[in-house]
Design a protein around this motif. Structure first.
Motif: not given
Length: 489
Positions: A43, A45, A48, A97, A99, A150, A180-181, A183
């Motif tokens: 996952h 992300q 932003n 996860y 990010k 991403a 972009d987020e 899986d």
């Protein structure tokens, strides 16, 4: 006593491939040894984008300093890179996860926000990136190969960048766009020149241990090998890699035994070596029947994917000829294989008999395969560019009489708009009008007061269309932060 493998018939793999049978088998292999994970759901992300700043320059004796809000910083990307030192996907199984950091907000005095830091994730050579639906996004081979999985969001423009001849002092700024987020599925397919295939306890681990410096777990019970083992073999001046694939059984392509979990590691091999047990005591088994069963499973697995194995050259290894009964059986079945045009080698992994000739034969077949490759094999990246030249937006009438506007540009503009600021909403109306949406709505039959949705039917921003309110001329501006066209809301 060594840990015995859990019977594979009682194991199941979870729906996303995380924490499933392969993972539990890896945990059982070798007691406290490192786990081997070859399929995970990751996952990711991206960062932003930072918001733009709405600021007016203030300085003594300069009452009309003008807008000086800086732009927001761009969010960080998430990138996968092939690392030759990475051996499995275990790290992403434990921490699925990931990010990247976001961009910082702009500030006054024309100070732009800092960009977010990119996140670089290392993966083993031979990692395939797929969507949850099975679509291949990239096939990463070659040290240093990168793929941006991403992308970070763009930073919003500050009011200094939004100033124009008609809008001299904007009282708003644009918001940063979300990163972009998504899986994705990461699958590891071992990059090896030769793959050893055969029934459990056929002697594959002993063979690779005898021919290379690899030290796989070896015992006298089935399913000792629970992870693919790689060994580097030298034959004269030729150096190549051999993969010991965990034992296959009948029905492996349908999920029985351990085969389905590791059949993918055979796909990249240029040569397949059947290791056949000539000293097995199991009833109903002999080298010929074992060969037929494994070939049937390879054919069934090939039908499931897009990388057929029928064209790969085969070598037959009749193992355990150090046992008298094994040597007799090898001499009996050898003519059967030679009649099929297959090269046959009688070997003993225990005494190293026949291994030198087998090594040179493997080297010859690998060299033949490499000679047919380009001088420099390109990295296998699947590039899927977005289509260009198409319409920037589309207007469609829905069944309830409302109108849906779709398109990347209008949706991006929505994400950038601060709907708590009337002037920002008016600026959005100006942009949509210049794009031609007002005209297209009229041509589609929209009447004053019609409901207009921008986005998708499931998630959208809803407007009441008032065509008599002209937007393109930027004539609705009032004091900063307001728009006269919206006073009647």
């Amino acid at each position: 006593m060594p840990d015995r493998a859990v019977p594979p018939q009682t194991e199941e793999r979870d729906s996303h491939g995380e924490g499933g049978a392969a993972d539990r088998r890896a945990g059982n292999a070798g007691g406290k040894g490192a786990q081997f994970i070859d399929r995970v759901v990751l996952h990711v992300q991206a960062g932003n984008g930072g918001n733009g700043c709405a600021s007016v320059h203030r300085e003594k004796f300069k009452p009309l300093g003008g807008p000086d809000g800086g732009n927001g910083g761009r969010g960080g990307d998430v990138t996968l890179e092939v690392d030759p030192n990475a051996a499995s996907l275990l790290d992403y199984h434990k921490r699925p996860y990931r990010k990247a950091t976001g961009g910082k907000q702009g500030q006054g005095s024309h100070k732009n926000g800092a960009n977010g830091g990119d996140l670089l994730l290392s993966v083993p050579n031979g990692t395939v990136i797929k969507t949850l639906d099975g679509e291949i996004l990239a096939d990463l081979t070659g040290s240093g190969t990168r793929y941006v999985i991403a992308q970070g969001g763009h930073g919003g423009l500050g009011n200094a960048a939004l100033a124009s001849a008609k809008r001299k002092a904007p009282g708003f700024a644009l918001l940063g766009e979300p990163g972009d987020e998504l899986d994705v599925v990461l699958e590891l397919k071992t990059v090896a020149d030769v793959a050893l295939v055969g029934f459990p306890s056929a002697g594959k681990s002993s063979l690779i241990a005898a021919m290379s410096a690899a030290k796989p777990k070896i015992a006298d019970y089935p399913f000792t090998t629970l992870v693919p083992n790689l060994g580097v073999v030298s034959a004269g001046e030729s150096v190549f890699t051999v993969a010991d694939v965990p034992g296959l059984i009948e029905g492996a392509s349908q999920g029985k035994g351990l085969g389905l979990e590791f059949l993918r590691h055979i796909e990249r091999a240029s040569t397949l070596v059947h290791v056949l047990d000539c000293a097995t005591l199991e009833p109903g088994r002999d080298p010929l029947s074992d060969f037929e069963v494994i070939e049937a499973e390879l054919e069934a697995y090939s039908a499931l994917g897009d990388r057929p194995l029928a064209d790969r050259p085969r070598v037959i290894v009749l193992n355990k000829v150090d046992v008298p009964e094994g040597r007799e059986l090898a001499e009996l079945v050898r003519p059967e294989f030679e009649e099929r045009g297959l090269r046959v080698f009688e070997v003993s992994a225990a005494t190293h008999e026949g291994l030198r000739g087998l090594g040179f034969a493997m080297a010859e077949m690998v060299a033949g395969y490499r000679a047919g490759l380009p001088v420099e094999e390109p990295t296998r990246l699947v590039i899927r560019p977005e289509p260009v030249g198409g319409p920037e937006f589309e207007v469609r009438m829905l069944g309830d009489g409302s109108f849906l506007i779709t398109g990347e540009k209008p949706q991006r503009w929505l994400r950038q708009t601060d709907f708590t600021n009337d002037e920002a909403v008016g600026y959005l109306a100006d942009r949509l009008a210049r794009l031609g949406i007002e005209k297209s709505l009229g041509e589609a039959g929209a009447e004053p007061g019609a409901t207009v949705l921008i986005g998708s039917e499931e998630e959208s921003i809803v407007f009441d269309w008032e065509p008599e309110v002209l937007a393109g001329g930027e004539s609705g501006m009032g004091r900063r932060g307001t728009d006269r066209r919206l006073d009647s809301r």
